[in-house]
Design a protein around this motif. Sequence first.
Motif, short mmCIF file in Angstrom:
data_model
loop_
_atom_site.label_atom_id
_atom_site.label_comp_id
_atom_site.label_asym_id
_atom_site.label_seq_id
_atom_site.Cartn_x
_atom_site.Cartn_y
_atom_site.Cartn_z
N THR A 27 0.79 -0.90 0.00
CA THR A 27 -0.13 -0.28 0.29
C THR A 27 0.90 1.75 0.13
OG1 THR A 27 0.33 0.10 2.65
CG2 THR A 27 -2.07 -0.90 0.51
N GLY A 28 2.18 1.23 0.41
CA GLY A 28 2.86 2.56 0.48
C GLY A 28 3.39 3.16 -0.94
N VAL A 30 6.35 3.20 -2.46
CA VAL A 30 7.33 1.72 -2.96
C VAL A 30 6.90 0.63 -3.50
CG1 VAL A 30 9.20 0.78 -2.86
CG2 VAL A 30 9.12 2.24 -1.72
N GLY A 31 5.69 0.17 -2.65
CA GLY A 31 4.75 -0.13 -2.82
C GLY A 31 4.05 -0.83 -4.01
N SER A 52 -0.23 -3.95 6.69
CA SER A 52 0.08 -4.05 8.28
C SER A 52 -1.42 -4.61 8.89
CB SER A 52 0.43 -2.70 9.06
OG SER A 52 -0.84 -1.74 8.42
N ARG A 54 -3.72 -2.56 9.85
CA ARG A 54 -4.28 -2.40 8.96
C ARG A 54 -5.41 -2.31 8.30
NH1 ARG A 54 -4.48 2.49 6.77
NH2 ARG A 54 -2.66 1.73 5.33
N SER A 55 -4.57 -2.94 7.38
CA SER A 55 -4.93 -3.37 5.70
C SER A 55 -5.27 -4.67 5.60
CB SER A 55 -3.97 -2.92 4.71
OG SER A 55 -3.05 -1.82 5.10
N ALA A 97 8.41 -3.76 1.03
CA ALA A 97 8.25 -2.02 1.19
C ALA A 97 8.13 -2.12 1.99
CB ALA A 97 7.41 -2.38 -0.49
N ASP A 99 9.21 -0.43 6.33
CA ASP A 99 9.68 0.06 7.02
C ASP A 99 10.72 -0.25 7.95
OD1 ASP A 99 8.17 2.40 6.06
OD2 ASP A 99 6.78 2.10 7.93
N ILE A 106 9.71 -9.38 9.67
CA ILE A 106 9.19 -10.41 9.01
C ILE A 106 10.01 -10.17 8.36
CG2 ILE A 106 7.55 -9.30 6.97
CD1 ILE A 106 6.18 -7.37 9.01
N ALA A 121 14.39 -2.38 2.76
CA ALA A 121 14.04 -1.46 4.34
C ALA A 121 15.96 -1.58 4.45
CB ALA A 121 13.98 -2.27 4.93
N ARG A 125 21.16 -3.95 5.80
CA ARG A 125 21.80 -3.25 4.38
C ARG A 125 23.15 -3.79 4.73
NH1 ARG A 125 19.06 1.50 3.77
NH2 ARG A 125 17.37 1.01 1.90
N SER A 194 9.05 12.08 -1.54
CA SER A 194 8.67 10.71 -2.02
C SER A 194 9.48 9.96 -1.02
CB SER A 194 8.64 10.46 -3.18
OG SER A 194 9.29 10.80 -4.09
N GLY A 195 10.66 10.35 -0.79
CA GLY A 195 11.94 9.71 -0.60
C GLY A 195 11.64 9.14 1.51
N THR A 343 12.38 6.55 -5.84
CA THR A 343 11.74 5.22 -5.92
C THR A 343 11.46 4.61 -6.60
OG1 THR A 343 9.64 6.60 -7.01
CG2 THR A 343 10.16 6.43 -4.13
N GLY A 346 15.95 4.25 -7.17
CA GLY A 346 16.82 3.75 -5.66
C GLY A 346 16.15 3.24 -5.03
P1 NAP Z 1 5.69 3.85 2.68
O1 NAP Z 1 4.76 4.66 2.23
O2 NAP Z 1 5.14 4.57 4.64
O3 NAP Z 1 4.78 2.63 2.80
C1 NAP Z 1 5.18 1.62 4.58
C2 NAP Z 1 4.71 0.06 3.86
O4 NAP Z 1 4.61 -0.57 4.69
C3 NAP Z 1 2.37 0.76 3.62
O5 NAP Z 1 2.51 -0.72 2.88
C4 NAP Z 1 2.50 -0.19 5.41
O6 NAP Z 1 0.82 -0.86 5.00
C5 NAP Z 1 3.75 -0.93 5.48
N1 NAP Z 1 3.70 -1.11 6.54
C6 NAP Z 1 4.55 -0.74 7.92
N2 NAP Z 1 4.06 -1.08 8.88
C7 NAP Z 1 4.03 -2.42 8.60
C8 NAP Z 1 3.94 -3.77 9.19
N3 NAP Z 1 3.98 -3.66 11.05
N4 NAP Z 1 3.45 -4.53 9.18
C9 NAP Z 1 3.59 -4.79 7.82
N5 NAP Z 1 3.67 -3.89 6.68
C10 NAP Z 1 3.50 -2.78 7.47
O7 NAP Z 1 7.36 3.93 3.18
P2 NAP Z 1 7.57 3.49 1.69
O8 NAP Z 1 8.38 5.26 1.23
O9 NAP Z 1 6.86 3.11 0.44
O10 NAP Z 1 9.05 2.73 2.04
C11 NAP Z 1 8.88 1.53 2.46
C12 NAP Z 1 10.72 0.89 2.56
O11 NAP Z 1 11.64 1.19 1.55
C13 NAP Z 1 11.20 1.39 3.56
O12 NAP Z 1 12.14 0.67 4.58
C14 NAP Z 1 11.89 2.86 2.37
O13 NAP Z 1 13.16 3.14 4.28
C15 NAP Z 1 12.54 2.37 1.36
N6 NAP Z 1 12.63 3.09 0.97
C16 NAP Z 1 11.90 3.95 0.53
C17 NAP Z 1 12.60 4.81 -0.83
C18 NAP Z 1 11.62 6.47 -1.46
O14 NAP Z 1 12.08 7.13 -2.37
N7 NAP Z 1 10.26 6.19 -0.49
C19 NAP Z 1 14.01 4.66 -1.86
C20 NAP Z 1 14.43 3.87 -0.89
C21 NAP Z 1 13.75 2.96 0.10
P3 NAP Z 1 0.01 0.17 5.73
O15 NAP Z 1 -0.77 0.83 4.55
O16 NAP Z 1 -1.61 -1.10 5.63
O17 NAP Z 1 0.24 1.07 7.23
#
Ligand code: NAP
Length: 365
Positions: A27-28, A30-31, A52, A54-55, A97, A99, A106, A121, A125, A194-195, A343, A346
């Motif tokens: 849902t996020g 990156v997802g 999570s 929540r979903s 994807a 956190d 997980i 995540a 790393r 968006s990062g 995204t 990266g």
């Molecule tokens: P995000 O938009 O906040 O999305 C987080 C996702 O994780 C959501 O699907 C959320 O689901 C799920 N989640 C949260 N807590 C959870 C739990 N306890 N169990 C299962 N699922 C859970 O974050 P994002 O930006 O996509 O980033 C995701 C990862 O990629 C992070 O580790 C981030 O550091 C990494 N990353 C991001 C970028 C970027 O540019 N954004 C780049 C490189 C790496 P719900 O919707 O149900 O809460």
Amino acid sequence: MDSIKAEFNGDETTAMSRIPVTILGATGVVGQRFVRRLIDHPLFEIGHLAASDRSTGKAYEEACAWRLDGEPYAGLNRHVLRAAHPSEAMAPVVFSALDSGPAKEIEPLFAAAGSFVFSNASAFRMAKDVPLLVPEANADHLALVETQRRVRGWKGAIVCNPNCTATVLVMGLAPLQQAFGIERVFMTSMQAISGAGYPGVPSLDILGNVIPFIRSEEDKVEEETPKMLGRFKEGMVEDAPFAVSAMCHRVPVIEGHSEAVSVALKGSPSPDRVADVFRAWRGDPRVAALPSAPPAPIRVHTAEDRPQVRLDVEKDGGMSVHVGRVRTCRLLGIKFALLGHNTERGAAGASVLNAELAHALGYLA
Ligand code: NAP
């Protein structure tokens, strides 16, 4: 994605035999990109979407606010989200994807149960037995998986892609490391909002503003870069022997991290010679034929005001990195501008490319 499919000619896998995958954190920010990339992929087929508590149990369109162009929810509107646990969402390949906090708990459950987990995540790393991949630069590090399985007794494995800022930096440094050798690096980033995931930085904080702080970002860039450019030797990675200093800033840009890089190179090559090296670089030859690989990993710009986020970052599905303004640095010798999609190259695109590499090298058999 059709173009990706059409371009792919390196494998006989057909839609009939695609490998089922689970997307954790679907849902996020990156997802959603994973879902869009994988909906019509020549090697992988979406099996489960998970997020999570929540979903869990909700239809994808109810649990998630779709924020990408193209078909909303990639057509998976009514797909029901599963719990992020192997008992609910097992697959041979898992794209994570999550956190870092949830990922730490997980991802090992899936790896122990036999999944190949490709993670965005930061949780694993820097573990000595976990490959941190930018395939064009260090495809040989994937062999760390064998060490990991021996040490942890897992049937599956965890393979990470780096922090988005470090990914772009490594794409810009790998050709220089290979051609000359690097002595020191100084990098200042201007990073997209968006990062920070969704909703990320509040609009009242970021509009018309620059924020000179992104938690843990500088440490990640400084630590991950030498690991990625290190040498794989006797089942381990020996970090590259140069220091990186990073200064990271959040700027009001939606997608695309820009970086200003100064580098001290062995032999003090001229800017023209360095630009030639960037232009000629194709990275590891095993990567070029992979479905998500861009036509060339680096696009070199000659215009004095490029690369620019708005004009350049979406080229090649966001998978190429852009270099411009290669010139003399009075402090370190060479400086240049770098730009990459945070995204895609990266995050989601990087993980998918890692999985394609693992498939091509026989790890997903
Ligand atoms: P995000 O938009 O906040 O999305 C987080 C996702 O994780 C959501 O699907 C959320 O689901 C799920 N989640 C949260 N807590 C959870 C739990 N306890 N169990 C299962 N699922 C859970 O974050 P994002 O930006 O996509 O980033 C995701 C990862 O990629 C992070 O580790 C981030 O550091 C990494 N990353 C991001 C970028 C970027 O540019 N954004 C780049 C490189 C790496 P719900 O919707 O149900 O809460």
